[in-house]
Design a protein around this motif. Structure first.
Motif, PDB file in Angstrom:
ATOM      1  N   GLY A  47       0.895  -1.401  -0.037  1.00 36.86           N
ATOM      2  CA  GLY A  47       0.031  -0.065  -0.211  1.00 36.86           C
ATOM      3  C   GLY A  47       1.011   1.225  -0.138  1.00 36.86           C
ATOM      4  N   SER A  48       2.224   1.266   0.095  1.00 33.85           N
ATOM      5  CA  SER A  48       3.006   2.129   0.040  1.00 33.85           C
ATOM      6  C   SER A  48       4.360   1.788  -0.452  1.00 33.85           C
ATOM      7  CB  SER A  48       3.202   2.996   1.349  1.00 33.85           C
ATOM      8  OG  SER A  48       4.005   2.092   2.387  1.00 33.85           O
ATOM      9  N   GLU A  49       5.190   2.693  -1.084  1.00 31.24           N
ATOM     10  CA  GLU A  49       6.467   2.000  -1.643  1.00 31.24           C
ATOM     11  C   GLU A  49       7.355   1.030  -0.566  1.00 31.24           C
ATOM     12  OE1 GLU A  49      10.327   3.738  -4.060  1.00 31.24           O
ATOM     13  OE2 GLU A  49       8.714   5.234  -3.323  1.00 31.24           O
ATOM     14  N   GLY A  50       7.500   1.673   0.533  1.00 31.02           N
ATOM     15  CA  GLY A  50       8.271   0.778   1.669  1.00 31.02           C
ATOM     16  C   GLY A  50       7.642  -0.223   1.975  1.00 31.02           C
ATOM     17  N   ALA A  51       6.194  -0.375   2.092  1.00 36.20           N
ATOM     18  CA  ALA A  51       5.599  -1.508   2.647  1.00 36.20           C
ATOM     19  C   ALA A  51       5.371  -2.340   1.347  1.00 36.20           C
ATOM     20  CB  ALA A  51       4.270  -1.115   2.914  1.00 36.20           C
ATOM     21  N   GLU A  52       5.356  -2.052   0.220  1.00 28.61           N
ATOM     22  CA  GLU A  52       5.391  -3.121  -0.964  1.00 28.61           C
ATOM     23  C   GLU A  52       6.767  -3.690  -1.086  1.00 28.61           C
ATOM     24  OE1 GLU A  52       3.330  -4.226  -2.967  1.00 28.61           O
ATOM     25  OE2 GLU A  52       1.676  -2.989  -2.312  1.00 28.61           O
ATOM     26  N   GLU A  53       7.893  -3.395  -0.756  1.00 28.25           N
ATOM     27  CA  GLU A  53       9.306  -3.798  -0.519  1.00 28.25           C
ATOM     28  C   GLU A  53       9.355  -4.731   0.540  1.00 28.25           C
ATOM     29  OE1 GLU A  53      12.336  -0.943  -0.147  1.00 28.25           O
ATOM     30  OE2 GLU A  53      11.900  -0.082  -2.007  1.00 28.25           O
ATOM     31  N   ILE A  54       8.608  -4.846   1.500  1.00 23.76           N
ATOM     32  CA  ILE A  54       8.567  -5.491   2.699  1.00 23.76           C
ATOM     33  C   ILE A  54       7.491  -6.555   2.368  1.00 23.76           C
ATOM     34  CG2 ILE A  54       7.826  -5.955   5.176  1.00 23.76           C
ATOM     35  CD1 ILE A  54       8.456  -3.087   5.565  1.00 23.76           C
ATOM     36  N   ARG A  55       6.661  -6.318   1.651  1.00 22.56           N
ATOM     37  CA  ARG A  55       5.638  -7.294   1.055  1.00 22.56           C
ATOM     38  C   ARG A  55       6.473  -8.506   0.297  1.00 22.56           C
ATOM     39  NH1 ARG A  55       0.044  -7.850  -0.199  1.00 22.56           N
ATOM     40  NH2 ARG A  55      -0.371  -9.444  -1.793  1.00 22.56           N
ATOM     41  N   ARG A  56       7.478  -8.184  -0.566  1.00 25.91           N
ATOM     42  CA  ARG A  56       7.997  -9.114  -1.046  1.00 25.91           C
ATOM     43  C   ARG A  56       9.064 -10.045  -0.274  1.00 25.91           C
ATOM     44  NH1 ARG A  56       8.053  -5.022  -4.760  1.00 25.91           N
ATOM     45  NH2 ARG A  56       9.848  -4.077  -3.779  1.00 25.91           N
ATOM     46  N   LEU A  57       9.325  -9.389   0.931  1.00 27.17           N
ATOM     47  CA  LEU A  57      10.031 -10.417   1.895  1.00 27.17           C
ATOM     48  C   LEU A  57       9.168 -11.304   2.669  1.00 27.17           C
ATOM     49  CD1 LEU A  57      12.371  -7.515   3.508  1.00 27.17           C
ATOM     50  CD2 LEU A  57      13.156  -9.211   1.818  1.00 27.17           C
ATOM     51  N   VAL A  58       8.042 -10.989   2.857  1.00 26.89           N
ATOM     52  CA  VAL A  58       7.258 -11.927   3.889  1.00 26.89           C
ATOM     53  C   VAL A  58       6.301 -12.807   3.157  1.00 26.89           C
ATOM     54  CG1 VAL A  58       7.102 -10.164   5.831  1.00 26.89           C
ATOM     55  CG2 VAL A  58       5.457 -10.245   4.187  1.00 26.89           C
ATOM     56  N   LEU A  59       6.290 -12.640   1.987  1.00 25.59           N
ATOM     57  CA  LEU A  59       5.203 -13.417   1.117  1.00 25.59           C
ATOM     58  C   LEU A  59       5.748 -14.352   0.143  1.00 25.59           C
ATOM     59  CD1 LEU A  59       2.069 -11.079   0.619  1.00 25.59           C
ATOM     60  CD2 LEU A  59       2.531 -12.590   2.580  1.00 25.59           C
ATOM     61  N   GLU A  60       7.061 -14.151   0.055  1.00 24.39           N
ATOM     62  CA  GLU A  60       7.638 -14.953  -1.008  1.00 24.39           C
ATOM     63  C   GLU A  60       8.697 -15.921  -0.273  1.00 24.39           C
ATOM     64  OE1 GLU A  60       9.062 -12.920  -4.454  1.00 24.39           O
ATOM     65  OE2 GLU A  60       7.024 -11.857  -4.750  1.00 24.39           O
ATOM     66  N   GLY A  61       9.112 -16.881  -0.901  1.00 22.15           N
ATOM     67  CA  GLY A  61      10.172 -17.759  -0.372  1.00 22.15           C
ATOM     68  C   GLY A  61       9.799 -18.820   0.637  1.00 22.15           C
ATOM     69  N   ASP A  62      10.699 -19.829   1.069  1.00 26.06           N
ATOM     70  CA  ASP A  62      10.255 -20.901   2.064  1.00 26.06           C
ATOM     71  C   ASP A  62       9.424 -20.548   3.114  1.00 26.06           C
ATOM     72  OD1 ASP A  62      11.068 -22.732   4.367  1.00 26.06           O
ATOM     73  OD2 ASP A  62      11.739 -23.711   2.346  1.00 26.06           O
ATOM     74  N   PRO A  63       8.529 -21.364   3.351  1.00 23.25           N
ATOM     75  CA  PRO A  63       7.389 -21.292   4.615  1.00 23.25           C
ATOM     76  C   PRO A  63       8.428 -20.769   5.909  1.00 23.25           C
ATOM     77  CG  PRO A  63       6.778 -23.129   3.328  1.00 23.25           C
ATOM     78  CD  PRO A  63       8.283 -22.726   2.902  1.00 23.25           C
ATOM     79  N   ASP A  64       9.389 -21.264   6.081  1.00 18.27           N
ATOM     80  CA  ASP A  64      10.176 -21.262   7.241  1.00 18.27           C
ATOM     81  C   ASP A  64      11.326 -20.244   7.469  1.00 18.27           C
ATOM     82  OD1 ASP A  64       9.035 -23.158   8.545  1.00 18.27           O
ATOM     83  OD2 ASP A  64      10.085 -24.755   7.826  1.00 18.27           O
ATOM     84  N   ARG A  65      10.925 -19.355   6.280  1.00 15.78           N
ATOM     85  CA  ARG A  65      12.142 -18.200   6.011  1.00 15.78           C
ATOM     86  C   ARG A  65      12.187 -17.330   7.401  1.00 15.78           C
ATOM     87  NH1 ARG A  65      11.777 -13.666   1.005  1.00 15.78           N
ATOM     88  NH2 ARG A  65      14.099 -12.913   1.197  1.00 15.78           N
ATOM     89  N   TRP A  66      11.240 -16.899   7.931  1.00 15.87           N
ATOM     90  CA  TRP A  66      11.106 -15.883   9.063  1.00 15.87           C
ATOM     91  C   TRP A  66      10.587 -16.757  10.303  1.00 15.87           C
ATOM     92  CZ3 TRP A  66      14.268 -12.353   7.571  1.00 15.87           C
ATOM     93  CH2 TRP A  66      14.266 -11.797   6.135  1.00 15.87           C
ATOM     94  N   SER A  67      10.980 -16.300  11.565  1.00 17.98           N
ATOM     95  CA  SER A  67      10.550 -16.807  12.661  1.00 17.98           C
ATOM     96  C   SER A  67       9.046 -15.922  12.720  1.00 17.98           C
ATOM     97  CB  SER A  67      11.253 -16.698  13.754  1.00 17.98           C
ATOM     98  OG  SER A  67      11.240 -15.304  13.995  1.00 17.98           O
ATOM     99  N   ALA A  68       8.183 -16.473  13.755  1.00 22.22           N
ATOM    100  CA  ALA A  68       6.800 -15.556  13.665  1.00 22.22           C
ATOM    101  C   ALA A  68       7.197 -14.237  14.374  1.00 22.22           C
ATOM    102  CB  ALA A  68       5.924 -16.400  14.758  1.00 22.22           C
TER     103      ALA A  68
END
Length: 214
Positions: A47-68
């Motif tokens: 919804g904003s330029e910075g938030a869209e960059e974060i979107r790619r980090l959290v919605l793509e990749g391995d399911p275990d990429r990040w801790s909760a």
């Protein structure tokens, strides 16, 4: 930051993956614009330029990429930028903001599904966001049907769908419980029907809310 900052209307849509909420966001925006309303259609994360960059980090990749815990921080950072740069300016200008997901999704996906972290989500929300929607429309859907729909999209943002049916079942129960907890702003719509029938219910809910604000 006050709850009713600005003169616009802040609407959010929630639901499990594949519930059809994104389509309903778009249909509602088209309907309201046809009535002459100024509408901002947005999404989370994003919804904003910075938030869209974060979107790619959290919605793509391995399911275990990040801790909760890391996910909560990432989503909160994205939401704060989204709030500052998109949502609050639009509300202050008297526009209708329609957002595909907001803090309730973080309460569910990170606060409930991946550990007992709901209190952490709420603490960060109070500290850094401080804003709830005026109305939240929950598109309720059978988890198995919703997951099949979501996987059928064959996109790249399937990290949470890859957690499987058990997560979707837990999320549906969690969203319904959240609707009871925040009954003043939640409206539940049966998403298992024809898209137009669902859209008609959504329009009735939103037009009633707008009429109260005239």
């Amino acid at each position: 930051m006050t709850q009713n900052q600005g003169s616009g209307l802040f609407l959010t849509f929630e639901g499990i993956d594949g519930s059809g909420k994104s389509s309903q966001c778009r249909l509602l925006a088209e309907h309201l614009r046809g009535l002459g309303r100024e509408v901002v259609l947005t999404r989370e994360p994003g919804g904003s330029e910075g938030a869209e960059e974060i979107r790619r980090l959290v919605l793509e990749g391995d399911p275990d990429r990040w801790s909760a815990e890391t996910e909560i921080l990432l989503f909160t950072a994205a939401r704060r930028d989204h709030l500052e740069r998109t949502i609050l300016p639009a509300l202050s200008a008297g526009k209708v903001v329609i957002c595909d997901r907001f803090a309730d999704s973080t309460r569910m996906y990170q606060g409930l599904s991946r550990g007992d972290l709901r209190a952490t989500v709420d603490e960060l929300h109070a500290l850094m966001i401080g804003r709830e929607p005026d109305v939240t429309i929950l598109i309720d859907m059978d988890p198995e049907t919703g997951l099949a729909r979501a996987k059928g999209r064959q996109g790249t943002e399937e990290r949470f769908e890859d957690f499987g049916l058990a997560l979707q079942e837990k999320m549906r129960a969690g969203f319904l419980a959240l609707a009871d907890e925040f009954a003043d702003r939640f409206r539940i719509v049966d998403g298992a029907r024809d898209m137009d029938a669902v859209a008609a219910d959504v329009v009735r809910i939103v037009e009633a809310e707008l009429e109260q604000r005239v």
